[in-house]
Design a protein around this motif. Structure first.
Motif, short mmCIF file in Angstrom:
data_model
loop_
_atom_site.label_atom_id
_atom_site.label_comp_id
_atom_site.label_asym_id
_atom_site.label_seq_id
_atom_site.Cartn_x
_atom_site.Cartn_y
_atom_site.Cartn_z
N PRO A 201 -71.35 60.46 31.98
CA PRO A 201 -69.90 60.64 31.88
C PRO A 201 -69.43 61.87 32.66
CG PRO A 201 -70.96 61.39 29.87
CD PRO A 201 -72.04 60.79 30.71
N SER A 202 -69.13 61.67 33.93
CA SER A 202 -68.80 62.77 34.81
C SER A 202 -67.58 62.42 35.65
CB SER A 202 -69.98 63.08 35.74
OG SER A 202 -70.37 61.90 36.43
N ALA A 203 -67.00 63.43 36.29
CA ALA A 203 -65.81 63.20 37.11
C ALA A 203 -66.12 62.36 38.33
CB ALA A 203 -65.21 64.55 37.52
N MET A 204 -67.28 62.55 38.91
CA MET A 204 -67.72 61.77 40.06
C MET A 204 -68.90 60.91 39.64
SD MET A 204 -67.19 64.47 43.22
CE MET A 204 -68.19 65.80 42.55
N GLY A 205 -68.98 59.70 40.18
CA GLY A 205 -69.93 58.72 39.67
C GLY A 205 -71.38 59.16 39.75
N MET A 206 -72.08 59.06 38.62
CA MET A 206 -73.51 59.36 38.57
C MET A 206 -74.23 58.23 37.85
SD MET A 206 -73.97 63.51 38.21
CE MET A 206 -73.21 63.82 36.61
N PRO A 207 -74.47 57.09 38.54
CA PRO A 207 -75.15 55.97 37.90
C PRO A 207 -76.65 56.20 37.79
CG PRO A 207 -74.71 55.45 40.18
CD PRO A 207 -74.07 56.79 39.92
N PRO A 225 -72.70 66.30 40.42
CA PRO A 225 -71.79 67.07 39.56
C PRO A 225 -70.67 67.69 40.38
CG PRO A 225 -73.76 68.34 40.01
CD PRO A 225 -74.00 66.99 40.60
N LEU A 226 -69.63 68.09 39.71
CA LEU A 226 -68.54 68.80 40.37
C LEU A 226 -69.05 70.08 41.01
CD1 LEU A 226 -65.78 68.41 37.64
CD2 LEU A 226 -65.63 67.52 39.98
N PRO A 227 -68.44 70.51 42.11
CA PRO A 227 -68.85 71.78 42.71
C PRO A 227 -68.36 72.96 41.88
CG PRO A 227 -66.99 70.87 43.91
CD PRO A 227 -67.40 69.83 42.90
N LYS A 237 -71.12 73.50 35.21
CA LYS A 237 -72.26 73.74 34.31
C LYS A 237 -72.44 72.58 33.34
CE LYS A 237 -72.07 78.81 34.42
NZ LYS A 237 -71.87 80.05 33.60
N ARG A 238 -71.33 72.05 32.84
CA ARG A 238 -71.43 70.95 31.88
C ARG A 238 -72.06 69.72 32.52
NH1 ARG A 238 -69.12 66.33 30.20
NH2 ARG A 238 -67.67 66.29 31.95
N GLU A 239 -71.63 69.40 33.75
CA GLU A 239 -72.14 68.19 34.39
C GLU A 239 -73.58 68.37 34.87
OE1 GLU A 239 -67.96 66.11 35.69
OE2 GLU A 239 -69.46 66.51 37.23
N LEU A 240 -73.95 69.56 35.29
CA LEU A 240 -75.37 69.81 35.56
C LEU A 240 -76.18 69.74 34.27
CD1 LEU A 240 -75.44 72.56 38.34
CD2 LEU A 240 -76.56 70.32 38.40
#
Length: 341
Positions: A201-207, A225-227, A237-240
């Motif tokens: 569940p991220s802003a940019m697709g991570m299938p 993840p977002l930059p 940090k959350r997406e990593l």
């Protein structure tokens, strides 16, 4: 005969030694040199301290950590200026900062995996950020030349996804994708059957999906993840952290893509440590090869595109082809998957 008394020689006057003149203060030129040396050291010292303490801190530290290896240049210049200014204390500080910066620039992690057992499959992996789909044509050419069995594509918009799945319907017939516009789209192309599709569940697709390779179930995960832009470092940090959770997978695992992070970021090292993962570039002697930015006035200076593998793999080669139309280099790596027993 009269006795003549010899006159005693006159005593020489006692000479008082001249007072030692005080040491001259630093010449103006030396003072300027010392100040210049002092101004060169704080940024390398701060970034090196954060690296050693294992923290990404707050803006501007996460952004500047991408430049950490290059901080050896101002640190070395500060040491030379401190020596020229004859300031021993400042020179000692500069020497410590330079030594610490050079130490942190060493590749992170071991240069080999603990893989054992016979090789059950040899595969080539390609990861690329095509920048809003602009480099789709160049990627098609690269795939045809490199002939990978797995392809991880970030910022692959809807048109990019249709182009890739159509162009490689025979060579790479299986795919897991996030169909979206702009940077949110992404796709994994595979020569192997895929199952258990899931998206982080991220802003940019991570299938992600599971592939059957050489009789083993290998978990595949695309990372994007977002930059760490000012104002969204917490989201980065959350997406990593989501990628880190995916890295804690039991069994063979392969994570590839645009991580928007280098080995100098604590959040990226946490991903490696969570799954005992290895950067294929590190395993093949290509660590620190810059992959971004490939467009604009600044030459590429940081490696943020990676292929990470679990202990079940060994790596034979890694290279970084240029793709016109994107600000990222692609990553191509040749891997061997072992039985693990």
């Amino acid at each position: 005969m009269d006795r003549v008394l010899a006159a005693e020689p006159a005593a020489e006057p006692v000479k008082t030694p001249a007072p030692t003149p005080p040491e001259p203060s630093l010449r103006p030129r030396h003072r300027v040199t010392a100040w210049a040396a002092g101004l060169l050291l704080p940024v390398p010292a701060l970034l090196t301290a954060c690296r050693l303490l294992g923290t990404d801190a707050v803006t501007p530290v996460p952004q500047l950590l991408s430049l950490l290896p290059w901080c050896a240049v101002p640190a070395a210049l500060g040491l030379l200026l401190a020596a020229a200014a004859r300031r021993r204390a400042l020179g000692a500080v500069a020497a410590v900062v330079l030594a610490a910066t050079l130490w942190t620039a060493l590749p992170y992690g071991p240069d080999a995996t603990g893989a054992h057992g016979p090789v059950v499959a040899r595969l080539r992996v390609l990861a690329s950020n095509v920048e809003f789909g602009e480099a789709t044509g160049a990627l098609v050419t690269t795939i045809r030349r490199e002939r990978p069995q797995l392809v991880f594509v970030s910022e692959c918009d809807r048109a990019c996804g249709r182009t890739l799945t159509t162009a490689f319907a025979e060579e790479l017939p299986h795919y897991a994708s996030v169909e979206a516009d702009g940077s949110a789209g992404s796709v994994i192309l595979s020569a192997y059957p895929l199952r258990d599709w899931r998206m982080l569940p991220s802003a940019m697709g991570m299938p992600g999906a599971t592939a059957e390779i050489g009789g083993r179930s290998v978990r595949l995960q695309l990372a994007h993840p977002l930059p760490p832009l000012p104002g969204q470092v917490h989201l980065w940090k959350r997406e990593l952290g989501l990628v880190e959770d995916a890295a804690a997978h039991e069994g063979p695992l392969l994570i590839a893509g645009d991580f928007n992070a280098s080995q100098d970021h604590a959040a990226f090292r946490s991903v490696l440590d969570a799954g005992d993962l290895h950067d294929a570039a590190r395993l093949t002697g290509a660590s620190r090869t810059p992959t971004w930015p490939m467009e604009g006035p600044v030459p590429p200076y940081v490696q943020i595109d990676h292929v990470l593998v679990s202990e079940d793999f060994t790596a034979r080669d890694t290279r970084f082809p240029d793709l016109p139309g994107t600000d990222h280099r692609a990553v191509v790596t040749d891997l061997d998957l072992h039985t693990g027993r």
